[in-house]
Design a protein around this motif. Structure first.
Motif, PDB file in Angstrom:
ATOM      1  N   LYS A 150      37.744  37.173  40.377  1.00  0.00           N
ATOM      2  CA  LYS A 150      39.151  36.578  40.998  1.00  0.00           C
ATOM      3  C   LYS A 150      40.249  36.404  39.790  1.00  0.00           C
ATOM      4  N   SER A 154      44.399  35.314  39.202  1.00  0.00           N
ATOM      5  CA  SER A 154      45.537  34.769  39.531  1.00  0.00           C
ATOM      6  C   SER A 154      46.836  35.315  38.839  1.00  0.00           C
ATOM      7  N   TRP A 170      39.622  28.804  38.695  1.00  0.00           N
ATOM      8  CA  TRP A 170      40.050  29.204  40.162  1.00  0.00           C
ATOM      9  C   TRP A 170      40.124  27.948  41.159  1.00  0.00           C
ATOM     10  N   HIS A 171      39.563  27.044  40.864  1.00  0.00           N
ATOM     11  CA  HIS A 171      39.624  25.730  41.613  1.00  0.00           C
ATOM     12  C   HIS A 171      40.743  24.914  41.202  1.00  0.00           C
ATOM     13  N   ASP A 213      46.709  27.853  45.912  1.00  0.00           N
ATOM     14  CA  ASP A 213      46.496  28.998  46.887  1.00  0.00           C
ATOM     15  C   ASP A 213      47.630  29.932  46.765  1.00  0.00           C
ATOM     16  N   THR A 214      48.704  29.502  46.354  1.00  0.00           N
ATOM     17  CA  THR A 214      49.899  30.306  46.102  1.00  0.00           C
ATOM     18  C   THR A 214      49.913  31.195  44.948  1.00  0.00           C
ATOM     19  N   ARG A 269      47.073  32.686  43.774  1.00  0.00           N
ATOM     20  CA  ARG A 269      45.575  33.275  43.669  1.00  0.00           C
ATOM     21  C   ARG A 269      46.203  34.677  44.339  1.00  0.00           C
ATOM     22  N   GLN A 303      40.869  37.906  45.127  1.00  0.00           N
ATOM     23  CA  GLN A 303      39.293  37.474  45.408  1.00  0.00           C
ATOM     24  C   GLN A 303      38.716  38.693  46.034  1.00  0.00           C
TER      25      GLN A 303
END
Length: 231
Positions: A56, A58, A69-70, A74-75, A77, A80
């Motif tokens: 993953k 970012s 990651w959590h 979302d924008t 990331r 994946q």
């Protein structure tokens, strides 16, 4: 041994160089560049589920762990996917050696000389600290993604993408999309033994991957990604 000789004759090299000069971004698509029987053997190796590891990224940090990651919106990331852990595979299964051998070929003198000739630039690993981490197999499932990004790290001259998806159809998604020029994006299907070579610093080279559909007959979209630097 690994290459289809008909794809690297002088007239073919001239066509590639002409196509590079005429395209935005500077890219070429070569179907059938590699020996298909050998790629078939590699595809069998890639079906070994235990040698894949989630990766993953970012936009602000590469190789993000699960807690990071959590915490990432979302924008922010952008990747994946799964990464093949070749050295573990070879240590445990001798038949996996052909996949690692191919990765090593892609970083070897013969293949880098071919890239140098096509792009008219001298590519080399002489100043690359860990060249082996820049060439590997990846896979994307329906929940994975590669969002818009650039690969234009300083000194990086060429990016290679080789697709390993047999009987892939348009309905399965997974197309590579370059931004292109003047709102004219370039879309390339991930067909088997299709090699895409591009200049990551050229205009319109930002790119992304369309999502793999949930109803795809094949569970994953497989490819090799490799990056090359100049002196």
């Amino acid at each position: 041994m690994w290459l289809n000789d008909q794809k690297i004759i002088p007239s073919a090299i001239r066509r590639y160089r002409k196509a590079l000069a005429a395209s935005t971004p500077r890219h070429i698509v070569i179907d059938g560049l590699f020996d298909q029987q050998k790629l078939d053997s590699i595809c069998a190796v890639l079906q070994q589920e235990q040698y894949w590891h989630s990766q993953k990224h970012s936009y602000s940090a590469l190789y993000v762990d699960e807690s990071q990651w959590h915490a990432t919106p979302d924008t922010e990331r952008f990747v994946q996917r799964d990464l093949w852990q070749g050295y573990i595979a070879v240590a445990n299964h001798a038949q996996s050696a052909i996949a690692l051998e191919f990765l090593q070929f892609l970083r070897g003198t013969e293949f880098m000389a071919l890239l140098s000739k096509i792009f008219d630039v001298q590519v080399t690993d002489i100043h690359v600290a860990k060249p082996e981490i820049n060439t590997n197999f990846f896979r994307l499932g329906a929940r994975d993604f590669v969002n818009q990004h650039a690969d234009d790290s300083p000194g990086r001259e060429i990016c290679l993408l080789l697709y390993l998806n047999k009987d892939w159809s348009n309905e399965q998604g997974g197309e590579l999309v370059f931004m292109g020029k003047d709102d004219h994006s370039v879309t390339i299907a991930p067909l088997y033994n299709r090699c895409v070579l591009f200049d990551p610093s050229s205009e319109g080279s930002e790119h992304w991957v369309k999502a793999v559909t949930h109803g795809a007959a094949a569970a994953y979209r497989y490819n090799v990604t490799s990056w090359y630097w100049s002196e």
